[in-house]
Design a protein around this motif. Sequence first.
Motif, PDB file in Angstrom:
ATOM      1  N   PRO A 196     -80.766  54.592  55.775  1.00  0.00           N
ATOM      2  CA  PRO A 196     -80.481  53.644  54.667  1.00  0.00           C
ATOM      3  C   PRO A 196     -80.597  52.197  55.102  1.00  0.00           C
ATOM      4  N   ARG A 197     -80.250  51.902  56.352  1.00  0.00           N
ATOM      5  CA  ARG A 197     -80.336  50.524  56.844  1.00  0.00           C
ATOM      6  C   ARG A 197     -81.775  50.031  56.863  1.00  0.00           C
ATOM      7  N   SER A 198     -82.696  50.894  57.295  1.00  0.00           N
ATOM      8  CA  SER A 198     -84.109  50.487  57.329  1.00  0.00           C
ATOM      9  C   SER A 198     -84.671  50.287  55.931  1.00  0.00           C
ATOM     10  N   ILE A 199     -84.173  51.049  54.973  1.00  0.00           N
ATOM     11  CA  ILE A 199     -84.616  50.884  53.582  1.00  0.00           C
ATOM     12  C   ILE A 199     -84.202  49.522  53.052  1.00  0.00           C
ATOM     13  N   ILE A 200     -82.949  49.138  53.318  1.00  0.00           N
ATOM     14  CA  ILE A 200     -82.441  47.840  52.871  1.00  0.00           C
ATOM     15  C   ILE A 200     -83.229  46.710  53.511  1.00  0.00           C
ATOM     16  N   LYS A 201     -83.534  46.846  54.804  1.00  0.00           N
ATOM     17  CA  LYS A 201     -84.301  45.821  55.517  1.00  0.00           C
ATOM     18  C   LYS A 201     -85.705  45.679  54.927  1.00  0.00           C
ATOM     19  N   LYS A 202     -86.322  46.813  54.606  1.00  0.00           N
ATOM     20  CA  LYS A 202     -87.647  46.782  54.023  1.00  0.00           C
ATOM     21  C   LYS A 202     -87.641  46.103  52.667  1.00  0.00           C
ATOM     22  N   GLU A 203     -86.611  46.374  51.862  1.00  0.00           N
ATOM     23  CA  GLU A 203     -86.506  45.749  50.549  1.00  0.00           C
ATOM     24  C   GLU A 203     -86.325  44.247  50.664  1.00  0.00           C
ATOM     25  N   ARG A 204     -85.530  43.819  51.650  1.00  0.00           N
ATOM     26  CA  ARG A 204     -85.333  42.385  51.865  1.00  0.00           C
ATOM     27  C   ARG A 204     -86.647  41.688  52.248  1.00  0.00           C
ATOM     28  N   LYS A 210     -92.404  38.327  48.288  1.00  0.00           N
ATOM     29  CA  LYS A 210     -92.679  37.979  46.896  1.00  0.00           C
ATOM     30  C   LYS A 210     -92.228  36.549  46.593  1.00  0.00           C
ATOM     31  N   LEU A 211     -91.069  36.158  47.130  1.00  0.00           N
ATOM     32  CA  LEU A 211     -90.562  34.812  46.915  1.00  0.00           C
ATOM     33  C   LEU A 211     -91.484  33.770  47.555  1.00  0.00           C
ATOM     34  N   CYS A 212     -91.975  34.091  48.751  1.00  0.00           N
ATOM     35  CA  CYS A 212     -92.896  33.180  49.447  1.00  0.00           C
ATOM     36  C   CYS A 212     -94.191  33.019  48.653  1.00  0.00           C
ATOM     37  N   CYS A 213     -94.731  34.110  48.137  1.00  0.00           N
ATOM     38  CA  CYS A 213     -95.953  34.053  47.329  1.00  0.00           C
ATOM     39  C   CYS A 213     -95.730  33.244  46.053  1.00  0.00           C
ATOM     40  N   ALA A 214     -94.562  33.459  45.416  1.00  0.00           N
ATOM     41  CA  ALA A 214     -94.258  32.726  44.190  1.00  0.00           C
ATOM     42  C   ALA A 214     -94.146  31.230  44.458  1.00  0.00           C
ATOM     43  N   CYS A 215     -93.470  30.870  45.555  1.00  0.00           N
ATOM     44  CA  CYS A 215     -93.313  29.453  45.903  1.00  0.00           C
ATOM     45  C   CYS A 215     -94.665  28.812  46.231  1.00  0.00           C
ATOM     46  N   THR A 216     -95.520  29.549  46.956  1.00  0.00           N
ATOM     47  CA  THR A 216     -96.846  29.037  47.296  1.00  0.00           C
ATOM     48  C   THR A 216     -97.683  28.807  46.046  1.00  0.00           C
ATOM     49  N   PHE A 217     -97.665  29.784  45.152  1.00  0.00           N
ATOM     50  CA  PHE A 217     -98.414  29.652  43.902  1.00  0.00           C
ATOM     51  C   PHE A 217     -97.894  28.478  43.074  1.00  0.00           C
ATOM     52  N   LEU A 218     -96.556  28.320  43.018  1.00  0.00           N
ATOM     53  CA  LEU A 218     -95.968  27.220  42.257  1.00  0.00           C
ATOM     54  C   LEU A 218     -96.353  25.874  42.855  1.00  0.00           C
ATOM     55  N   ALA A 219     -96.332  25.796  44.197  1.00  0.00           N
ATOM     56  CA  ALA A 219     -96.700  24.542  44.867  1.00  0.00           C
ATOM     57  C   ALA A 219     -98.160  24.189  44.597  1.00  0.00           C
ATOM     58  N   ILE A 220     -99.056  25.183  44.665  1.00  0.00           N
ATOM     59  CA  ILE A 220    -100.476  24.947  44.382  1.00  0.00           C
ATOM     60  C   ILE A 220    -100.668  24.498  42.938  1.00  0.00           C
TER      61      ILE A 220
END
Length: 224
Positions: free
Chosen positions: A26-34, A40-50
Amino acid sequence: MTEEVQENSLPRESHRIVIPNEIVSPRSIIKKERLEKRYKLCCACTFLAIFIIGFILVILFLTVFKVKKPKINLTSMKIKGLQGANPFNLAPITNLTAIADVSVKNPNIASFKIKNGTTGIYYEGVQVADSQIPRWNAKAKKTTDINVTMEFMLQKILSVSGLVEDLTAGSIPLNTKTRIKGNVDIIGIIKKTIAVKLDCNFKFLIANQTIQNYKCNSTVKLQI
């Protein structure tokens, strides 16, 4: 006894416990989700900045970086040699010189570099004087005055039929035609060639060296 010996003789590998790869804690699942959320957040921020940078650039190119048309006017003119001229005896007139001041208002954020230009004076449709406009640099967001000196062609001005009458009245109707060509270069990206035509009609008052009934028509074209 024989059975015990056989059991002890079995290979050690047979006693290893193998955990299949499919079994994840379960710990590895949580880490993968994070990690996925961060990606996804990094991609969204990059797209917003562009998007924001692109939007700002579009606004700049449509406003600040847009090449605007300069405004050119004939502000004053003086003609040396006409003072005291006798309308009935034009022989003493041996040298007439016109000094014209042309103002160039440059609204752009870059200099308007004048490459070449000409100015001519016309009297009743006859060209009586002309001159080349020197190379000039009209600074950004400023109005620059260009001083142009023109020598009259005496034979042509003396051939105008209404000269004596106009000298008697103390004023001469004149027309000037100014042609200027230059370019504006904004940060090396936006480059435009600007062609200006300025036609002015006015009466030149001999006594006080001023112009009256001043009317001008200018045409400005932007070329790539």
